[in-house]
Design an enzyme around this catalytic site. Structure first.
Site, PDB file in Angstrom:
ATOM      1  CG  HIS A  63      76.618  76.292  29.798  1.00 33.66           C
ATOM      2  ND1 HIS A  63      77.165  77.324  30.203  1.00 33.66           N
ATOM      3  CD2 HIS A  63      77.192  75.528  30.587  1.00 33.66           C
ATOM      4  CE1 HIS A  63      77.914  77.320  31.246  1.00 33.66           C
ATOM      5  NE2 HIS A  63      78.156  75.938  31.329  1.00 33.66           N
ATOM      6  CG  ASP A  94      76.985  67.836  33.246  1.00 26.29           C
ATOM      7  OD1 ASP A  94      76.674  68.951  33.274  1.00 26.29           O
ATOM      8  OD2 ASP A  94      77.884  67.412  33.808  1.00 26.29           O
TER       9      ASP A  94
HETATM   10  C1  SDX Z   1      76.788  72.493  34.287  1.00 28.03           C
HETATM   11  O1  SDX Z   1      77.485  77.383  35.133  1.00 28.03           O
HETATM   12  C2  SDX Z   1      78.068  76.444  34.744  1.00 28.03           C
HETATM   13  O2  SDX Z   1      79.339  76.954  34.199  1.00 28.03           O
HETATM   14  C3  SDX Z   1      77.756  75.094  34.900  1.00 28.03           C
HETATM   15  C4  SDX Z   1      78.727  74.000  34.230  1.00 28.03           C
HETATM   16  C5  SDX Z   1      80.188  74.066  35.294  1.00 28.03           C
HETATM   17  O3  SDX Z   1      80.963  73.574  34.657  1.00 28.03           O
HETATM   18  O4  SDX Z   1      80.152  74.598  36.274  1.00 28.03           O
HETATM   19  O5  SDX Z   1      79.085  74.264  33.138  1.00 28.03           O
HETATM   20  C6  SDX Z   1      78.086  72.601  34.642  1.00 28.03           C
HETATM   21  O6  SDX Z   1      75.923  72.815  35.225  1.00 28.03           O
HETATM   22  C7  SDX Z   1      76.419  72.456  32.928  1.00 28.03           C
HETATM   23  C8  SDX Z   1      74.885  72.460  32.708  1.00 28.03           C
HETATM   24  C9  SDX Z   1      74.289  71.050  33.197  1.00 28.03           C
HETATM   25  N1  SDX Z   1      72.661  71.297  33.154  1.00 28.03           N
HETATM   26  C10 SDX Z   1      71.951  70.554  32.232  1.00 28.03           C
HETATM   27  O7  SDX Z   1      72.441  69.929  31.198  1.00 28.03           O
HETATM   28  C11 SDX Z   1      70.363  70.447  32.512  1.00 28.03           C
HETATM   29  C12 SDX Z   1      69.702  71.021  31.252  1.00 28.03           C
HETATM   30  N2  SDX Z   1      70.041  72.292  30.749  1.00 28.03           N
HETATM   31  C13 SDX Z   1      68.971  73.390  31.305  1.00 28.03           C
HETATM   32  O8  SDX Z   1      68.340  73.033  32.430  1.00 28.03           O
HETATM   33  C14 SDX Z   1      69.519  74.764  31.131  1.00 28.03           C
HETATM   34  O9  SDX Z   1      70.071  74.640  29.768  1.00 28.03           O
HETATM   35  C15 SDX Z   1      70.712  75.522  31.991  1.00 28.03           C
HETATM   36  C16 SDX Z   1      70.124  75.238  33.338  1.00 28.03           C
HETATM   37  C17 SDX Z   1      71.875  74.818  31.856  1.00 28.03           C
HETATM   38  C18 SDX Z   1      70.771  76.850  31.597  1.00 28.03           C
HETATM   39  O10 SDX Z   1      69.558  77.436  31.956  1.00 28.03           O
HETATM   40  P1  SDX Z   1      69.401  78.787  31.646  1.00 28.03           P
HETATM   41  O11 SDX Z   1      70.625  79.831  31.024  1.00 28.03           O
HETATM   42  O12 SDX Z   1      68.646  79.534  32.775  1.00 28.03           O
HETATM   43  O13 SDX Z   1      68.590  78.817  30.120  1.00 28.03           O
HETATM   44  P2  SDX Z   1      66.986  78.817  30.244  1.00 28.03           P
HETATM   45  O14 SDX Z   1      66.586  77.835  31.316  1.00 28.03           O
HETATM   46  O15 SDX Z   1      66.422  80.399  30.326  1.00 28.03           O
HETATM   47  O16 SDX Z   1      66.721  78.234  28.916  1.00 28.03           O
HETATM   48  C19 SDX Z   1      66.484  79.287  27.588  1.00 28.03           C
HETATM   49  C20 SDX Z   1      65.642  78.609  26.551  1.00 28.03           C
HETATM   50  C21 SDX Z   1      64.295  78.075  27.368  1.00 28.03           C
HETATM   51  O17 SDX Z   1      63.295  78.316  26.263  1.00 28.03           O
HETATM   52  P3  SDX Z   1      62.560  79.558  26.101  1.00 28.03           P
HETATM   53  O18 SDX Z   1      61.609  79.753  27.540  1.00 28.03           O
HETATM   54  O19 SDX Z   1      63.206  80.545  25.906  1.00 28.03           O
HETATM   55  O20 SDX Z   1      61.372  79.193  24.986  1.00 28.03           O
HETATM   56  O21 SDX Z   1      66.197  77.404  26.411  1.00 28.03           O
HETATM   57  C22 SDX Z   1      65.226  76.436  26.767  1.00 28.03           C
HETATM   58  C23 SDX Z   1      64.481  76.882  27.755  1.00 28.03           C
HETATM   59  O22 SDX Z   1      63.138  76.120  27.892  1.00 28.03           O
HETATM   60  N3  SDX Z   1      66.052  75.361  27.191  1.00 28.03           N
HETATM   61  C24 SDX Z   1      66.022  73.935  26.829  1.00 28.03           C
HETATM   62  C25 SDX Z   1      67.157  73.266  27.617  1.00 28.03           C
HETATM   63  N4  SDX Z   1      67.845  74.202  28.158  1.00 28.03           N
HETATM   64  C26 SDX Z   1      67.298  75.530  28.022  1.00 28.03           C
HETATM   65  N5  SDX Z   1      65.209  73.301  26.360  1.00 28.03           N
HETATM   66  C27 SDX Z   1      65.264  71.923  26.392  1.00 28.03           C
HETATM   67  N6  SDX Z   1      66.404  71.248  26.923  1.00 28.03           N
HETATM   68  C28 SDX Z   1      67.285  71.973  27.565  1.00 28.03           C
HETATM   69  N7  SDX Z   1      68.407  71.242  28.059  1.00 28.03           N
END
Ligand code: SDX
Length: 435
Positions: A311, A369
């Site tokens: 998140h 989720d």
């Molecule tokens: C919702 O914003 C809100 O409030 C949203 C929400 C709401 O109520 O409105 O809470 C609802 O959207 C919840 C989130 C649902 N999405 C997912 O579950 C999809 C999977 N999650 C990711 O795509 C990700 O965690 C996000 C999109 C939720 C957050 O992305 P960020 O903040 O841009 O984080 P990032 O992509 O920069 O990740 C940071 C690191 C990265 O690794 P490095 O490049 O630092 O090595 O964490 C890793 C990412 O690769 N990472 C993950 C991961 N999420 C982040 N690696 C594996 N699996 C994951 N799910």
């Protein structure tokens, strides 16, 4: 003592070369202070740069507060864990008006919402233009946007009365449109709302009753879906809420703004994650394949991510995920589902991931989720309806944030700038002279 009373600095000094500027620091009631850069470009000729808005506060708001490090979520100051035991329309009242309703105010609010649950009969003709296999989110985006073609008496956003009636209409009609999208996708007749049912029971009946027999609402399941709506109601300036605010800042009518929010929520990185998470659990298929998928999630060359994990704000357990997990067990228990293989995979996946240093050092925890898909599937919804249910619940948050923005005297049209790295100016060459 809050920062405004302490001896915390009242401004930040920006120094570029031999020039310095003082930028005011503004304090909230709780949470991080903000550096006011509204005059930065005028003073320095420079923009700030923050793609994804990881360090940017886009507005001032009094509706929802999240402490991502502590895993805290407050709606108008009330913890989500406590509100989860109230009812959804009470939470709607709180989000819209800022205070919990008295019994009389709650009864009046319920009455007003209940009597706006029907949609114009011609709305049903829209649905028949879609293929039956259209994704229900495409149908919902279209039908919500189309509401502005019917309700001209609630699109003058300068009139507080019309803003409130538009808010009530949106909260009241979104379950009806969501249920119509579902019924259309399965080829069953639309079911009209019933005024003697509560909000969640009405929705379940519009989705699952058929003309051939009486439908009896299961109070445990109705309570569960009502709580799921509460958990999803608002979440500060997330992507879809920011979309609604930006659309609303141009003066677009509220129905069009909510349609824009629905479109944004659809993405798998946002509200589409509940559908994607359940599909992921199905793809994993068995507990012994979890390590393979954990490795894929960690592999930078593999686009696979654990859906329902991570998140932007929560760097601790999403408080909603805990309540969702409890609700999941309640629903499965009530339905007598003893060993749901996907739930077993989800619980084991969570256990393994939370011990793995990749997830620990990145503070990746289950979000709302992760367990919602298993619960919604058990309630009888197809995966294609999961994000529709998220949109149904988030509508009150979107309309509440839209209303707060419109009523903010300082609000202006949102118009970000950019870091331009394209071609410098050059002259046009007629095609005959191009090489
Ligand atoms: C919702 O914003 C809100 O409030 C949203 C929400 C709401 O109520 O409105 O809470 C609802 O959207 C919840 C989130 C649902 N999405 C997912 O579950 C999809 C999977 N999650 C990711 O795509 C990700 O965690 C996000 C999109 C939720 C957050 O992305 P960020 O903040 O841009 O984080 P990032 O992509 O920069 O990740 C940071 C690191 C990265 O690794 P490095 O490049 O630092 O090595 O964490 C890793 C990412 O690769 N990472 C993950 C991961 N999420 C982040 N690696 C594996 N699996 C994951 N799910």
């Amino acid at each position: 003592m809050d920062a405004s009373q302490s001896n915390a600095p009242k401004s930040a000094t920006l120094t570029i070369g031999d020039e310095s500027w003082e930028l005011p620091i503004l304090n909230g009631t709780i949470g991080p202070d903000v550096i006011d850069i509204a005059k930065l470009y005028g003073q320095t000729g420079k923009f700030t740069y923050d793609p994804g808005f990881t360090s940017t506060a886009s507005c001032e708001s009094q509706i929802t507060y999240i402490d991502g490090d502590e895993g805290v979520l407050l709606y108008r100051g009330y913890p989500i864990e406590q509100l989860a035991e109230s009812d959804f329309l009470e939470t709607c009242y709180l989000l819209l008006y800022g205070e919990l309703p008295t019994a009389a105010q709650k009864a009046d609010f319920d009455y007003r919402v209940t009597r706006h649950t029907m949609v114009h009969e011609q709305m049903s003709r829209f649905f028949h233009g879609f293929r039956r296999d259209a994704h229900p989110m495409s149908v919902l985006v279209a039908s919500v946007g189309a509401l502005s073609a019917f309700y001209h008496d609630s699109t003058d956003i300068s009139d507080p009365q019309q803003r409130m009636i538009a808010s009530i209409r949106m909260i009241a009609k979104i379950p009806t449109l969501a249920a119509m999208a579902y019924k259309y996708s399965i080829g069953q007749p639309f079911v009209y709302p019933k005024n003697d049912l509560d909000y969640a029971s009405n929705f379940l009946r519009m989705c699952f009753s058929v003309p051939c027999e009486e439908y009896k609402v299961n109070p445990i399941l109705s309570r569960a879906i009502d709580r799921i709506f509460i958990l999803h109601a608002d979440h500060e300036q997330n992507a879809s809420t920011s979309t609604v605010r930006l659309a609303g800042s141009s003066g677009a009518n509220p129905f069009a703004c909510i349609a824009a929010g629905i479109a944004c929520l659809w993405g798998p990185a946002h509200g589409g994650a509940n559908e994607a998470a359940l599909k992921m659990l199905g793809e994993i298929g068995s507990v012994d394949r979890i390590p393979e998928f954990i490795n894929r999630a960690k592999d930078k060359n593999d686009p696979f991510r654990l859906m329902g994990f991570g998140h932007r704000v929560y760097k601790n357990y999403d408080p909603r995920a805990k309540i969702m997990q409890r609700t999941c067990h309640e629903v499965l228990g009530e339905l007598g589902i003893k060993d749901d293989p996907l739930l077993d995979i989800a619980i084991e996946l969570e256990r393994i991931a939370l011990q793995d240093e990749y997830f620990v050092e990145r503070k990746l925890y289950p979000n709302i989720d992760f367990y919602s898909g298993i619960t919604l599937r058990a309630l009888g919804f197809p995966t294609s309806m999961f994000t529709v249910l998220f949109a149904l619940a988030r509508t009150v948050g979107w309309i509440g944030q839209w209303k707060e923005m419109i009523e903010d005297p300082s609000q202006r049209i949102g118009r970000p700038r950019q870091l331009y790295t394209g071609a410098t100016q050059r002259d046009y060459v007629p095609i005959a002279r191009r090489k």
